[in-house]
Write a protein that holds these residues in place. Structure first.
Motif, short mmCIF file in Angstrom:
data_model
loop_
_atom_site.label_atom_id
_atom_site.label_comp_id
_atom_site.label_asym_id
_atom_site.label_seq_id
_atom_site.Cartn_x
_atom_site.Cartn_y
_atom_site.Cartn_z
N ARG A 148 -4.94 5.52 3.90
CA ARG A 148 -3.97 4.89 3.18
C ARG A 148 -4.77 3.89 2.17
O ARG A 148 -4.66 4.10 0.95
N TRP A 149 -5.56 3.16 2.83
CA TRP A 149 -6.29 2.13 2.16
C TRP A 149 -7.40 2.74 0.92
O TRP A 149 -7.21 2.52 0.12
N PHE A 150 -8.09 3.97 1.87
CA PHE A 150 -8.87 4.37 0.75
C PHE A 150 -8.27 5.23 -0.39
O PHE A 150 -8.83 5.25 -1.51
N ALA A 151 -7.10 5.78 -0.04
CA ALA A 151 -6.40 6.57 -1.39
C ALA A 151 -6.00 5.41 -2.40
O ALA A 151 -5.98 5.90 -3.54
N CYS A 152 -5.71 4.19 -1.83
CA CYS A 152 -5.29 3.22 -3.05
C CYS A 152 -6.59 2.57 -3.57
O CYS A 152 -6.68 1.98 -4.78
N HIS A 153 -7.63 2.83 -3.06
CA HIS A 153 -8.85 2.11 -3.46
C HIS A 153 -10.12 3.24 -3.72
O HIS A 153 -11.08 3.28 -2.85
N PRO A 154 -9.84 3.96 -4.67
CA PRO A 154 -11.36 5.21 -4.73
C PRO A 154 -12.55 4.09 -4.65
O PRO A 154 -12.72 3.32 -5.57
N ARG A 155 -13.56 4.57 -4.07
CA ARG A 155 -15.00 3.95 -4.20
C ARG A 155 -15.47 4.14 -5.33
O ARG A 155 -16.04 5.39 -5.60
N GLY A 156 -15.84 3.38 -6.04
CA GLY A 156 -16.80 3.23 -7.36
C GLY A 156 -17.83 2.76 -7.08
O GLY A 156 -18.16 2.13 -6.26
N GLN A 157 -18.66 3.57 -7.81
CA GLN A 157 -20.00 3.13 -7.89
C GLN A 157 -20.63 3.57 -9.43
O GLN A 157 -20.75 4.59 -9.77
N LEU A 158 -20.79 2.48 -10.08
CA LEU A 158 -21.40 2.53 -11.50
C LEU A 158 -22.98 3.10 -11.34
O LEU A 158 -23.79 2.13 -10.78
N ARG A 159 -23.39 3.95 -12.00
CA ARG A 159 -24.61 4.39 -12.16
C ARG A 159 -25.04 3.93 -13.79
O ARG A 159 -23.95 4.01 -14.70
N PRO A 160 -26.40 3.87 -13.95
CA PRO A 160 -26.65 3.80 -15.52
C PRO A 160 -25.90 4.69 -16.44
O PRO A 160 -25.90 5.87 -16.20
N GLU A 212 0.84 -1.12 0.11
CA GLU A 212 -0.19 0.10 0.00
C GLU A 212 0.81 1.23 0.14
O GLU A 212 0.61 2.36 -0.75
N TRP A 213 1.72 1.40 0.68
CA TRP A 213 2.87 2.52 1.14
C TRP A 213 3.45 2.33 -0.20
O TRP A 213 3.66 3.63 -1.00
N TRP A 214 3.95 1.49 -0.94
CA TRP A 214 4.78 1.54 -2.23
C TRP A 214 3.82 2.07 -3.30
O TRP A 214 4.23 2.78 -4.03
N ALA A 215 2.50 1.74 -3.43
CA ALA A 215 1.64 1.98 -4.40
C ALA A 215 1.24 3.55 -4.14
O ALA A 215 1.12 4.26 -5.37
N LEU A 216 1.01 3.97 -2.89
CA LEU A 216 0.68 5.56 -2.78
C LEU A 216 1.84 6.36 -3.33
O LEU A 216 1.57 7.21 -3.70
N ARG A 217 2.90 5.90 -3.07
CA ARG A 217 4.24 6.78 -3.39
C ARG A 217 4.19 6.85 -5.01
O ARG A 217 4.98 7.87 -5.53
N GLY A 218 3.67 6.17 -5.92
CA GLY A 218 3.41 6.54 -7.28
C GLY A 218 2.31 7.00 -7.66
O GLY A 218 2.12 6.99 -9.28
N GLN A 219 1.28 7.40 -6.89
CA GLN A 219 0.23 8.02 -7.38
C GLN A 219 0.29 9.46 -7.84
O GLN A 219 1.28 10.08 -7.03
N HIS A 220 -0.35 9.86 -8.99
CA HIS A 220 -0.53 11.16 -9.45
C HIS A 220 -2.05 11.62 -9.30
O HIS A 220 -3.04 10.82 -9.58
N TYR A 221 -2.06 13.16 -9.19
CA TYR A 221 -3.34 13.64 -9.06
C TYR A 221 -3.66 14.73 -9.92
O TYR A 221 -2.66 15.89 -9.86
N TRP A 222 -4.80 14.98 -10.55
CA TRP A 222 -5.03 16.14 -11.50
C TRP A 222 -6.53 16.80 -10.89
O TRP A 222 -7.32 15.82 -10.67
#
Length: 191
Positions: free
Chosen positions: A145-157, A83-93
């Motif tokens: 950290r967990w939530f940053a690695c796993h954005p909560r998705g919810q598919l709508r029609p 999780e720590w390793w994955a977060l260190r590679g995240q980019h945001y816009w």
């Protein structure tokens, strides 16, 4: 920054207003230390108990079960490090239309700005801030950290995969600058 990798994902007329990335942070920074040690301790105890039960002669369990227990325990122990390793590679816009996360594996997840109903700035102990966007569950701060690695998705029609209802921009040096684009009328100096 990986802006050139984001360009093909941008819609016609969409442009970048802000960008950031997760800064350097310690695996065992104070806010996460208790949670990580708790997970490690529980995993070791549970793995040890299961291994002891599987090792009894009357258990009727073969070596494959013992190997599965050891591998499962190892995977759970490695989870905070991964999780720590994955977060260190995240980019945001933040564009004129969306908030976007690109994971280390180059997966894209986004939220429409008009659908972000809440923005929370969380002060980190290392001088960095995190932004919680959208419908954040109550546990978000404790397990940020967990939530940053796993954005909560919810598919709508009619929505494409990769649309989130909440996400965390974790450990940013320039988080206050992002607020100008997320919260109308917000001045970064006033935060």
């Amino acid at each position: 920054m990986k802006e050139d990798q984001l360009d093909p994902e941008l819609r016609e007329g969409e442009y970048i207003q802000w960008q950031g990335r997760t800064g350097a942070f310690s695996l065992l920074e104070p806010l996460a230390r208790g949670t990580i040690f708790g997970k490690w301790l529980c995993t070791l105890v549970a793995g040890g108990v299961l291994l002891a039960l599987a090792g009894r002669e009357d258990a009727g369990v073969g070596p494959a079960a013992a190997i599965a227990i050891v591998l499962g325990t190892a995977a759970l122990l490695a989870a905070p490090v991964l999780e720590w390793w994955a977060l260190r590679g995240q980019h945001y816009w933040i564009t004129n239309e969306r908030a976007i996360v690109m994971t280390r594996e180059h997966r894209i997840c986004s939220m429409e700005l008009k659908e972000i109903d809440d923005v929370c700035l969380v002060q980190g102990e290392n001088g960095m801030h995190s932004l919680i966007l959208g419908e954040a569950p109550g546990e978000t701060r404790r397990q940020m950290r967990w939530f940053a690695c796993h954005p909560r998705g919810q598919l709508r029609p009619g929505e494409a995969e990769g649309q989130a209802v909440s996400m965390v921009f974790y450990g940013l040096l320039n988080a206050k600058d992002a607020l100008v684009w997320l919260v109308p009328g917000q001045d970064a100096a006033g935060v």
